[in-house]
Motif scaffolding. Structure first.
Motif: not given
Length: 178
Positions: A1-11
């Motif tokens: 399964m590939m995880l879709a990242y929000f990343s710290t950019e969202l924070l």
């Protein structure tokens, strides 16, 4: 399964969104207890401080990943995020003993997103790939913060009516290439 990242950019985006509102509330005197909008100031202060703390936590985490026991980093992250959802904390929700939790259930997409980050750490996860391990730990925290803010918005103070889903990016924009 590939995880879709929000990343710290969202924070960082969330901080850029809430911090000017917090400062404006302060300028307008909402910080004064007894003010008609003191609740708004308090909620903005809570959100800003939670996001700032999460970013500082994630910035400092690599320093604590330089030990022989790589699982220690995971313990730090789980402990940090668990505190967000402590029964007596800022996200606890009153409900009957037999009632389904209104947020910690499979009908909540924020909960499912968080569970996806949790499930990204199977028992055979490669803890020795420190760069990817760090990225995945960051994503775990980011998704916990999204869930925490959803609980705040839905059960305490709705300060982003009609905009919350957009602010929180309903879908993670970055796909894992590896």
């Amino acid at each position: 399964m590939m995880l879709a990242y929000f990343s710290t950019e969202l924070l960082k985006e969330l901080l850029d969104y809430y911090l000017p509102r917090y400062r404006l509330a302060e300028e307008r005197g909402f910080a004064v207890q007894g003010s008609k909008y003191a609740w708004l100031y308090d909620e903005l202060r809570l959100r800003v401080s939670t996001i700032q703390q999460a970013l500082l936590f994630l910035d400092s985490l690599p320093k604590f990943m330089e030990c022989e026991d790589n699982s220690k980093s995971m313990q730090y992250v789980v402990s940090y995020t668990s505190a967000l959802f402590a029964p007596d904390g800022a996200s606890s929700v009153d409900r009957g003993q037999d009632d389904v939790h209104p947020y910690f259930n499979d009908g909540n997409p924020y909960w499912l997103d968080f569970q996806e980050a949790v499930d990204n750490f199977p028992t055979d996860y490669d803890l020795s790939n420190l760069p990817l391990f760090y990225v995945d730990l960051c994503e775990y925290v980011v998704r916990a913060i999204r869930l925490y803010l959803q609980i705040r918005e839905g059960s305490f103070h709705a300060i982003d009516k009609g905009k919350f889903e957009t602010i929180m990016h309903a879908n993670a924009p970055v796909r894992n290439a590896g």
